[in-house]
Write a protein that holds these residues in place. Structure first.
Motif, PDB file in Angstrom:
ATOM      1  N   THR A  12       0.851  -1.186   0.000  1.00  0.00           N
ATOM      2  CA  THR A  12       0.000   0.000   0.000  1.00  0.00           C
ATOM      3  C   THR A  12       0.892   1.243   0.000  1.00  0.00           C
ATOM      4  N   LEU A  13       0.612   2.167  -0.908  1.00  0.00           N
ATOM      5  CA  LEU A  13       1.416   3.375  -0.996  1.00  0.00           C
ATOM      6  C   LEU A  13       1.121   4.316   0.176  1.00  0.00           C
ATOM      7  N   LEU A  14       2.181   4.780   0.813  1.00  0.00           N
ATOM      8  CA  LEU A  14       2.052   5.774   1.878  1.00  0.00           C
ATOM      9  C   LEU A  14       2.342   7.178   1.355  1.00  0.00           C
ATOM     10  N   ARG A  15       3.444   7.326   0.612  1.00  0.00           N
ATOM     11  CA  ARG A  15       3.774   8.617   0.011  1.00  0.00           C
ATOM     12  C   ARG A  15       4.907   8.450  -0.985  1.00  0.00           C
ATOM     13  N   ARG A  16       4.946   9.347  -1.962  1.00  0.00           N
ATOM     14  CA  ARG A  16       6.059   9.448  -2.898  1.00  0.00           C
ATOM     15  C   ARG A  16       6.724  10.798  -2.666  1.00  0.00           C
ATOM     16  N   TYR A  17       8.072  10.822  -2.662  1.00  0.00           N
ATOM     17  CA  TYR A  17       8.773  12.062  -2.372  1.00  0.00           C
ATOM     18  C   TYR A  17      10.176  12.034  -2.978  1.00  0.00           C
ATOM     19  N   LYS A  18      10.783  13.216  -3.078  1.00  0.00           N
ATOM     20  CA  LYS A  18      12.126  13.378  -3.647  1.00  0.00           C
ATOM     21  C   LYS A  18      12.239  12.725  -5.025  1.00  0.00           C
ATOM     22  N   VAL A  24       6.091   2.644   1.442  1.00  0.00           N
ATOM     23  CA  VAL A  24       4.951   1.742   1.283  1.00  0.00           C
ATOM     24  C   VAL A  24       4.817   0.880   2.521  1.00  0.00           C
ATOM     25  N   GLU A  25       3.645   0.283   2.648  1.00  0.00           N
ATOM     26  CA  GLU A  25       3.414  -0.663   3.738  1.00  0.00           C
ATOM     27  C   GLU A  25       3.139  -2.034   3.142  1.00  0.00           C
ATOM     28  N   GLU A  47      -1.447   8.285  -5.356  1.00  0.00           N
ATOM     29  CA  GLU A  47      -2.312   8.677  -4.241  1.00  0.00           C
ATOM     30  C   GLU A  47      -2.076   7.762  -3.030  1.00  0.00           C
ATOM     31  N   PRO A  48      -1.819   8.323  -1.863  1.00  0.00           N
ATOM     32  CA  PRO A  48      -1.659   7.507  -0.660  1.00  0.00           C
ATOM     33  C   PRO A  48      -2.868   6.601  -0.435  1.00  0.00           C
ATOM     34  N   GLY A  49      -2.595   5.375  -0.068  1.00  0.00           N
ATOM     35  CA  GLY A  49      -3.649   4.405   0.181  1.00  0.00           C
ATOM     36  C   GLY A  49      -3.923   3.472  -0.979  1.00  0.00           C
ATOM     37  N   TRP A  50      -3.392   3.798  -2.158  1.00  0.00           N
ATOM     38  CA  TRP A  50      -3.615   2.938  -3.305  1.00  0.00           C
ATOM     39  C   TRP A  50      -2.734   1.698  -3.250  1.00  0.00           C
ATOM     40  N   ARG A  51      -3.229   0.642  -3.869  1.00  0.00           N
ATOM     41  CA  ARG A  51      -2.510  -0.626  -3.926  1.00  0.00           C
ATOM     42  C   ARG A  51      -1.414  -0.528  -4.991  1.00  0.00           C
ATOM     43  N   VAL A  52      -0.213  -0.953  -4.638  1.00  0.00           N
ATOM     44  CA  VAL A  52       0.918  -0.930  -5.559  1.00  0.00           C
ATOM     45  C   VAL A  52       1.588  -2.293  -5.573  1.00  0.00           C
ATOM     46  N   TRP A  53       2.452  -2.495  -6.567  1.00  0.00           N
ATOM     47  CA  TRP A  53       3.215  -3.740  -6.670  1.00  0.00           C
ATOM     48  C   TRP A  53       4.686  -3.408  -6.841  1.00  0.00           C
ATOM     49  N   LEU A  54       5.535  -4.192  -6.198  1.00  0.00           N
ATOM     50  CA  LEU A  54       6.972  -3.937  -6.170  1.00  0.00           C
ATOM     51  C   LEU A  54       7.754  -5.114  -6.742  1.00  0.00           C
ATOM     52  N   SER A  55       8.874  -4.795  -7.379  1.00  0.00           N
ATOM     53  CA  SER A  55       9.852  -5.824  -7.729  1.00  0.00           C
ATOM     54  C   SER A  55      10.980  -5.727  -6.713  1.00  0.00           C
ATOM     55  N   ARG A  56      11.780  -6.790  -6.638  1.00  0.00           N
ATOM     56  CA  ARG A  56      12.894  -6.785  -5.681  1.00  0.00           C
ATOM     57  C   ARG A  56      14.174  -7.242  -6.364  1.00  0.00           C
ATOM     58  N   GLU A  69       6.607  -0.740  -9.278  1.00  0.00           N
ATOM     59  CA  GLU A  69       6.317  -1.108 -10.670  1.00  0.00           C
ATOM     60  C   GLU A  69       4.916  -0.691 -11.122  1.00  0.00           C
ATOM     61  N   LEU A  70       3.884  -1.108 -10.372  1.00  0.00           N
ATOM     62  CA  LEU A  70       2.493  -0.924 -10.786  1.00  0.00           C
ATOM     63  C   LEU A  70       1.696  -0.227  -9.702  1.00  0.00           C
ATOM     64  N   VAL A  71       0.582   0.372 -10.126  1.00  0.00           N
ATOM     65  CA  VAL A  71      -0.355   0.956  -9.179  1.00  0.00           C
ATOM     66  C   VAL A  71      -1.768   0.753  -9.704  1.00  0.00           C
ATOM     67  N   GLU A  72      -2.680   0.443  -8.793  1.00  0.00           N
ATOM     68  CA  GLU A  72      -4.091   0.325  -9.157  1.00  0.00           C
ATOM     69  C   GLU A  72      -4.761   1.660  -8.872  1.00  0.00           C
ATOM     70  N   THR A  73      -4.991   2.450  -9.929  1.00  0.00           N
ATOM     71  CA  THR A  73      -5.584   3.778  -9.777  1.00  0.00           C
ATOM     72  C   THR A  73      -7.107   3.682  -9.784  1.00  0.00           C
ATOM     73  N   ALA A  74      -7.748   4.814  -9.592  1.00  0.00           N
ATOM     74  CA  ALA A  74      -9.212   4.852  -9.609  1.00  0.00           C
ATOM     75  C   ALA A  74      -9.754   4.550 -10.996  1.00  0.00           C
ATOM     76  N   GLN A  75      -8.913   4.714 -12.051  1.00  0.00           N
ATOM     77  CA  GLN A  75      -9.367   4.493 -13.432  1.00  0.00           C
ATOM     78  C   GLN A  75      -8.753   3.258 -14.078  1.00  0.00           C
ATOM     79  N   GLY A  76      -8.004   2.483 -13.315  1.00  0.00           N
ATOM     80  CA  GLY A  76      -7.433   1.257 -13.874  1.00  0.00           C
ATOM     81  C   GLY A  76      -5.972   1.089 -13.515  1.00  0.00           C
ATOM     82  N   MET A  77      -5.422  -0.050 -13.901  1.00  0.00           N
ATOM     83  CA  MET A  77      -4.029  -0.364 -13.605  1.00  0.00           C
ATOM     84  C   MET A  77      -3.086   0.514 -14.422  1.00  0.00           C
TER      85      MET A  77
END
Length: 234
Positions: A12-18, A24-25, A47-56, A69-77
């Protein structure tokens, strides 16, 4: 489909900065800092609270082993890792999906051309080569239009000028808008954000540079181009 080399990790995205960082959580509740591989404004994709996906990455030199890598926005992936667009477009060309880019024998990446530029893709065969600059589009407006760029970009404008030189030399020059947001149904230049880029695009098209836009299907398993979209470039 261009598959991810390892399974993506939901968070879950908490914030993007710099620009290059995001907090993320994870599902476990652990909070970590991850690399954000996107230098743009990312409007509507962070947007904070949106579902995201990470690679490692297993690299020992990485300060932040995870990448967003990815984010599920209000209008789609959406895929916010803009550099992945080159591989997705290359895979579509290799598969013969894009009819206007068929008939070439070889596809190369990161080829030097112009004044210190590197083409994202170069197609070669028996005739003139085709130089392609790939641009990732993630800015999705409420009416479904996708705009590029999402921030002022002198680099993107330079690429248009380089493509004009390619056409003037008797070769094909293509600006390819790879739509990395499933909510987008058409593409247009972002006149309110970067009017200089819009003017440069109009000039490039008038000089013979070709433009096309294709939307990608985006899942945590992989990404593939699925359909050509209308492009309103003037």
């Amino acid at each position: 489909m261009t598959k991810f080399t390892t399974p993506l990790i939901p968070a879950t995205l908490l914030r993007r900065y710099k620009r290059f960082l995001a907090d993320v959580e994870l599902a476990s509740g652990e909070q970590i800092t991850v690399h954000c591989p996107n230098t743009g404004a990312m409007t509507g994709c962070a947007e904070p609270g949106w579902r995201v996906w990470l690679s490692r990455s297993d690299s020992s030199t990485r300060k932040y082993p995870h990448s967003w890598e990815l984010v599920e926005t209000a209008q789609g992936m959406a895929c916010i890792h803009s550099a992945r667009a080159n591989g997705v477009v290359e895979a579509a060309v290799q598969a013969g999906l894009i009819k206007s880019l068929q008939g070439y024998d070889k596809v190369m990446r990161e080829v030097k051309y112009g004044e210190g530029s590197r083409a994202d893709l170069v197609l070669t065969g028996s005739g003139p080569r085709c130089v392609i600059e790939v641009k990732s589009v993630t800015l999705c407006l409420a009416d479904g239009s996708g705009q590029f760029p999402d921030a002022v970009s002198t680099r993107a404008r330079k690429h248009l000028q380089e493509l004009q030189s390619v056409v003037q030399a008797g070769e094909r020059g293509v600006i390819f808008f790879c739509v990395f947001h499933e909510g987008i149904s058409r593409v247009e230049p972002a006149r309110d954000i970067d009017p200089a880029y819009c003017a440069a695009l109009e000039e490039a098209l008038a000089a013979g540079v070709e433009a096309m836009a294709w939307r990608a299907s985006i899942t945590p398993a992989g990404i593939s181009l699925v359909e050509e979209l209308p492009l309103q470039a003037d």
